[in-house]
Motif scaffolding. Structure first.
Motif, PDB file in Angstrom:
ATOM      1  N   UNK A 123      44.906  78.193  72.473  1.00 57.13           N
ATOM      2  CA  UNK A 123      45.950  77.099  71.446  1.00 57.13           C
ATOM      3  C   UNK A 123      47.082  77.535  70.917  1.00 57.13           C
ATOM      4  N   UNK A 124      47.766  76.909  70.476  1.00 60.33           N
ATOM      5  CA  UNK A 124      48.936  77.052  70.178  1.00 60.33           C
ATOM      6  C   UNK A 124      49.780  76.722  68.876  1.00 60.33           C
ATOM      7  N   UNK A 125      50.267  76.820  68.164  1.00 59.71           N
ATOM      8  CA  UNK A 125      50.532  75.945  66.629  1.00 59.71           C
ATOM      9  C   UNK A 125      52.223  75.755  66.631  1.00 59.71           C
ATOM     10  N   UNK A 126      52.388  75.125  67.237  1.00 61.65           N
ATOM     11  CA  UNK A 126      53.420  74.879  67.320  1.00 61.65           C
ATOM     12  C   UNK A 126      54.989  74.480  66.098  1.00 61.65           C
ATOM     13  N   UNK A 127      55.493  74.463  65.520  1.00 60.86           N
ATOM     14  CA  UNK A 127      55.878  73.484  64.587  1.00 60.86           C
ATOM     15  C   UNK A 127      57.557  73.146  65.174  1.00 60.86           C
ATOM     16  N   UNK A 128      57.700  72.130  64.704  1.00 63.19           N
ATOM     17  CA  UNK A 128      58.510  71.153  64.744  1.00 63.19           C
ATOM     18  C   UNK A 128      59.030  71.067  63.295  1.00 63.19           C
ATOM     19  N   UNK A 129      60.730  70.121  63.223  1.00 65.37           N
ATOM     20  CA  UNK A 129      61.732  69.948  62.369  1.00 65.37           C
ATOM     21  C   UNK A 129      60.847  69.735  61.259  1.00 65.37           C
ATOM     22  N   UNK A 130      60.431  69.753  59.991  1.00 66.26           N
ATOM     23  CA  UNK A 130      59.952  69.553  59.342  1.00 66.26           C
ATOM     24  C   UNK A 130      60.566  68.198  58.168  1.00 66.26           C
ATOM     25  N   UNK A 131      59.856  67.543  57.833  1.00 69.06           N
ATOM     26  CA  UNK A 131      60.502  66.139  57.165  1.00 69.06           C
ATOM     27  C   UNK A 131      60.528  65.843  56.027  1.00 69.06           C
ATOM     28  N   UNK A 132      59.146  67.729  55.925  1.00 70.05           N
ATOM     29  CA  UNK A 132      59.345  66.886  54.149  1.00 70.05           C
ATOM     30  C   UNK A 132      59.288  68.778  53.598  1.00 70.05           C
ATOM     31  N   UNK A 133      59.271  68.964  52.745  1.00 62.67           N
ATOM     32  CA  UNK A 133      59.138  70.312  51.773  1.00 62.67           C
ATOM     33  C   UNK A 133      57.635  70.019  51.118  1.00 62.67           C
ATOM     34  N   UNK A 134      57.313  71.447  51.148  1.00 59.43           N
ATOM     35  CA  UNK A 134      55.381  71.643  49.731  1.00 59.43           C
ATOM     36  C   UNK A 134      55.885  72.664  49.364  1.00 59.43           C
ATOM     37  N   UNK A 135      55.416  71.949  47.742  1.00 54.45           N
ATOM     38  CA  UNK A 135      54.856  73.303  46.804  1.00 54.45           C
ATOM     39  C   UNK A 135      55.082  74.620  47.484  1.00 54.45           C
ATOM     40  N   UNK A 136      55.382  75.842  46.946  1.00 54.43           N
ATOM     41  CA  UNK A 136      54.622  77.395  47.073  1.00 54.43           C
ATOM     42  C   UNK A 136      53.117  76.898  46.748  1.00 54.43           C
ATOM     43  N   UNK A 137      53.245  76.464  46.400  1.00 51.15           N
ATOM     44  CA  UNK A 137      50.710  76.679  45.738  1.00 51.15           C
ATOM     45  C   UNK A 137      50.459  75.325  47.259  1.00 51.15           C
ATOM     46  N   UNK A 138      50.863  75.136  47.668  1.00 50.75           N
ATOM     47  CA  UNK A 138      51.020  73.865  48.704  1.00 50.75           C
ATOM     48  C   UNK A 138      49.714  74.448  49.123  1.00 50.75           C
ATOM     49  N   UNK A 139      48.194  73.383  49.703  1.00 49.74           N
ATOM     50  CA  UNK A 139      47.675  74.257  50.754  1.00 49.74           C
ATOM     51  C   UNK A 139      47.654  73.151  51.787  1.00 49.74           C
ATOM     52  N   UNK A 140      46.984  73.192  52.863  1.00 50.11           N
ATOM     53  CA  UNK A 140      47.128  72.404  53.672  1.00 50.11           C
ATOM     54  C   UNK A 140      47.908  72.396  55.306  1.00 50.11           C
ATOM     55  N   UNK A 141      47.481  71.255  56.071  1.00 53.28           N
ATOM     56  CA  UNK A 141      48.012  71.110  57.603  1.00 53.28           C
ATOM     57  C   UNK A 141      49.809  70.418  57.172  1.00 53.28           C
ATOM     58  N   UNK A 142      50.603  71.878  57.108  1.00 54.09           N
ATOM     59  CA  UNK A 142      52.335  70.409  57.483  1.00 54.09           C
ATOM     60  C   UNK A 142      51.905  69.635  58.317  1.00 54.09           C
ATOM     61  N   UNK A 143      52.385  68.283  57.980  1.00 52.22           N
ATOM     62  CA  UNK A 143      52.830  67.711  58.662  1.00 52.22           C
ATOM     63  C   UNK A 143      53.828  68.058  60.271  1.00 52.22           C
ATOM     64  N   UNK A 144      54.126  69.064  60.048  1.00 48.51           N
ATOM     65  CA  UNK A 144      55.227  69.068  61.750  1.00 48.51           C
ATOM     66  C   UNK A 144      54.855  70.615  62.458  1.00 48.51           C
ATOM     67  N   UNK A 145      53.464  70.603  62.386  1.00 52.81           N
ATOM     68  CA  UNK A 145      53.097  71.451  63.050  1.00 52.81           C
ATOM     69  C   UNK A 145      51.826  70.631  63.869  1.00 52.81           C
ATOM     70  N   UNK A 146      51.493  70.682  65.098  1.00 55.05           N
ATOM     71  CA  UNK A 146      51.129  70.923  66.009  1.00 55.05           C
ATOM     72  C   UNK A 146      50.404  71.430  66.868  1.00 55.05           C
ATOM     73  N   UNK A 147      49.250  71.110  67.191  1.00 55.35           N
ATOM     74  CA  UNK A 147      48.406  72.394  68.426  1.00 55.35           C
ATOM     75  C   UNK A 147      48.234  70.969  69.661  1.00 55.35           C
ATOM     76  N   UNK A 148      49.230  73.217  70.426  1.00 52.93           N
ATOM     77  CA  UNK A 148      48.476  72.695  72.202  1.00 52.93           C
ATOM     78  C   UNK A 148      47.787  73.677  72.400  1.00 52.93           C
ATOM     79  N   UNK A 149      47.420  73.424  73.875  1.00 55.19           N
ATOM     80  CA  UNK A 149      45.946  73.884  74.503  1.00 55.19           C
ATOM     81  C   UNK A 149      47.280  74.608  75.355  1.00 55.19           C
TER      82      UNK A 149
END
Length: 73
Positions: A28-54
């Motif tokens: 599987x490959x995680x592809x990062x598309x154009x972000x639509x929001x910014x995240x604080x430096x200490x934010x943890x989680x899955x960004x909305x612009x990162x999508x998994x593909x087989x």
């Protein structure tokens, strides 16, 4: 202590394949598309612009990473 958002495990956005099915995590490959929001430096989680593909479908994302994830899908 704040609540940590969950991280999305690999699952192809095109087909229903998951590592626990017939694929391993390395297929599987995680592809990062154009972000639509910014995240604080200490934010943890899955960004909305990162999508998994087989690996069978990751080629579909080629040339689309300048779009938002929703538009690319």
């Amino acid at each position: 202590m704040g609540r940590t958002p969950p991280v999305m495990p690999p699952m192809c956005v095109v087909c229903p394949r998951r590592p626990q099915d017939d694929k391993t995590f390395s297929e599987f490959t995680l592809v990062h598309f154009r972000a639509t929001r910014t995240y604080d430096d200490d934010w943890v989680g899955h960004p909305e612009n990162a999508v998994w593909f087989c690996n069978d479908h990751v080629h579909l994302a080629e040339g689309l990473t300048d779009l938002t994830a929703g538009t690319a899908r």
